[in-house]
Motif scaffolding. Structure first.
Motif, mmCIF file in Angstrom:
data_model
loop_
_atom_site.group_PDB
_atom_site.id
_atom_site.type_symbol
_atom_site.label_atom_id
_atom_site.label_comp_id
_atom_site.label_asym_id
_atom_site.label_seq_id
_atom_site.Cartn_x
_atom_site.Cartn_y
_atom_site.Cartn_z
ATOM 1 N N MET A 48 0.822 -1.214 0.000
ATOM 2 C CA MET A 48 0.000 0.000 0.000
ATOM 3 C C MET A 48 0.855 1.263 0.000
ATOM 4 S SD MET A 48 -3.030 0.621 -0.327
ATOM 5 C CE MET A 48 -4.194 1.914 -0.225
ATOM 6 N N THR A 49 2.010 1.226 0.667
ATOM 7 C CA THR A 49 2.914 2.365 0.662
ATOM 8 C C THR A 49 3.454 2.626 -0.741
ATOM 9 O OG1 THR A 49 3.578 1.768 2.895
ATOM 10 C CG2 THR A 49 4.986 3.319 1.729
ATOM 11 N N ILE A 50 3.785 1.558 -1.454
ATOM 12 C CA ILE A 50 4.308 1.700 -2.812
ATOM 13 C C ILE A 50 3.221 2.184 -3.756
ATOM 14 C CG2 ILE A 50 5.381 0.452 -4.718
ATOM 15 C CD1 ILE A 50 6.702 -1.329 -2.617
ATOM 16 N N VAL A 51 1.992 1.703 -3.589
ATOM 17 C CA VAL A 51 0.879 2.176 -4.417
ATOM 18 C C VAL A 51 0.619 3.659 -4.172
ATOM 19 C CG1 VAL A 51 -1.615 1.978 -4.773
ATOM 20 C CG2 VAL A 51 -0.216 -0.069 -4.693
ATOM 21 N N THR A 52 0.695 4.086 -2.920
ATOM 22 C CA THR A 52 0.507 5.494 -2.601
ATOM 23 C C THR A 52 1.603 6.350 -3.230
ATOM 24 O OG1 THR A 52 -0.534 4.861 -0.518
ATOM 25 C CG2 THR A 52 0.214 7.132 -0.711
ATOM 26 N N ALA A 53 2.835 5.877 -3.208
ATOM 27 C CA ALA A 53 3.930 6.606 -3.848
ATOM 28 C C ALA A 53 3.724 6.677 -5.359
ATOM 29 C CB ALA A 53 5.265 5.947 -3.521
ATOM 30 N N GLY A 54 3.222 5.596 -5.956
ATOM 31 C CA GLY A 54 2.922 5.601 -7.387
ATOM 32 C C GLY A 54 1.821 6.581 -7.733
ATOM 33 N N LEU A 55 0.784 6.624 -6.911
ATOM 34 C CA LEU A 55 -0.297 7.587 -7.144
ATOM 35 C C LEU A 55 0.186 9.020 -6.999
ATOM 36 C CD1 LEU A 55 -3.287 5.841 -5.325
ATOM 37 C CD2 LEU A 55 -3.017 6.229 -7.782
ATOM 38 N N LEU A 56 1.078 9.259 -6.052
ATOM 39 C CA LEU A 56 1.648 10.590 -5.889
ATOM 40 C C LEU A 56 2.438 10.998 -7.134
ATOM 41 C CD1 LEU A 56 2.336 13.068 -4.118
ATOM 42 C CD2 LEU A 56 4.314 11.783 -3.327
ATOM 43 N N CYS A 57 3.231 10.085 -7.676
ATOM 44 C CA CYS A 57 4.001 10.393 -8.891
ATOM 45 C C CYS A 57 3.091 10.682 -10.074
ATOM 46 C CB CYS A 57 4.943 9.235 -9.222
ATOM 47 S SG CYS A 57 6.330 9.096 -8.094
ATOM 48 N N VAL A 58 2.035 9.897 -10.233
ATOM 49 C CA VAL A 58 1.103 10.127 -11.343
ATOM 50 C C VAL A 58 0.365 11.457 -11.156
ATOM 51 C CG1 VAL A 58 -0.979 9.249 -12.466
ATOM 52 C CG2 VAL A 58 0.875 7.697 -11.912
ATOM 53 N N ALA A 59 -0.023 11.778 -9.919
ATOM 54 C CA ALA A 59 -0.709 13.042 -9.661
ATOM 55 C C ALA A 59 0.212 14.230 -9.951
ATOM 56 C CB ALA A 59 -1.190 13.095 -8.217
ATOM 57 N N LEU A 60 1.473 14.132 -9.576
ATOM 58 C CA LEU A 60 2.421 15.206 -9.872
ATOM 59 C C LEU A 60 2.646 15.340 -11.374
ATOM 60 C CD1 LEU A 60 5.075 14.706 -7.055
ATOM 61 C CD2 LEU A 60 3.425 16.576 -7.275
ATOM 62 N N HIS A 61 2.658 14.214 -12.078
ATOM 63 C CA HIS A 61 2.808 14.260 -13.533
ATOM 64 C C HIS A 61 1.606 14.950 -14.178
ATOM 65 C CE1 HIS A 61 3.572 13.032 -17.639
ATOM 66 N NE2 HIS A 61 2.357 12.532 -17.684
ATOM 67 N N LEU A 62 0.420 14.623 -13.720
ATOM 68 C CA LEU A 62 -0.787 15.237 -14.280
ATOM 69 C C LEU A 62 -0.885 16.716 -13.929
ATOM 70 C CD1 LEU A 62 -3.424 12.413 -13.715
ATOM 71 C CD2 LEU A 62 -2.367 13.131 -15.868
ATOM 72 N N ALA A 63 -0.266 17.115 -12.825
ATOM 73 C CA ALA A 63 -0.258 18.527 -12.445
ATOM 74 C C ALA A 63 0.767 19.322 -13.242
ATOM 75 C CB ALA A 63 0.027 18.665 -10.953
ATOM 76 N N GLY A 64 1.617 18.645 -13.989
ATOM 77 C CA GLY A 64 2.588 19.332 -14.823
ATOM 78 C C GLY A 64 3.950 19.503 -14.189
ATOM 79 N N ILE A 65 4.159 18.880 -13.057
ATOM 80 C CA ILE A 65 5.457 18.984 -12.384
ATOM 81 C C ILE A 65 6.364 17.893 -12.932
ATOM 82 C CG2 ILE A 65 6.620 18.777 -10.153
ATOM 83 C CD1 ILE A 65 4.095 19.974 -8.936
ATOM 84 N N GLY A 66 7.598 18.272 -13.241
ATOM 85 C CA GLY A 66 8.547 17.302 -13.750
ATOM 86 C C GLY A 66 8.541 17.186 -15.258
ATOM 87 N N THR A 67 7.792 18.041 -15.939
ATOM 88 C CA THR A 67 7.795 18.017 -17.393
ATOM 89 C C THR A 67 8.790 19.040 -17.895
ATOM 90 O OG1 THR A 67 5.984 19.602 -17.487
ATOM 91 C CG2 THR A 67 5.394 17.282 -17.507
ATOM 92 N N ARG A 68 9.328 18.802 -19.046
ATOM 93 C CA ARG A 68 10.285 19.730 -19.626
ATOM 94 C C ARG A 68 9.554 20.907 -20.246
ATOM 95 N NH1 ARG A 68 13.948 16.588 -23.614
ATOM 96 N NH2 ARG A 68 12.617 14.815 -23.252
#
Length: 65
Positions: free
Chosen positions: A30-50
């Motif tokens: 569950m901790t790893i799934v939460t970290a994965g969801l956080l990464c996807v949410a940050l990607h959708l927010a536009g953070i980490g894009t060039r």
């Protein structure tokens, strides 16, 4: 890039769940799934894009000649 990291974390969580394994007391599936969801949410927010550099095929403010 964050979406790829999220996909890797989801794959790791799936493998741990299928193997019924645990990395430790605090890090579980569950901790790893939460970290994965956080990464996807940050990607959708536009953070980490060039940022796009100018010069290639976008809209131009110059008039026609």
């Amino acid at each position: 890039m964050l979406a790829v990291i999220g996909a890797v974390l989801f794959a790791l969580a799936l493998i741990l769940d299928l193997a019924d394994a645990s990395i430790g007391d605090t890090i579980n599936g569950m901790t790893i799934v939460t970290a994965g969801l956080l990464c996807v949410a940050l990607h959708l927010a536009g953070i980490g894009t060039r940022a796009r550099s100018g010069g290639g095929g976008g809209w131009s403010l110059r008039g026609r000649r």
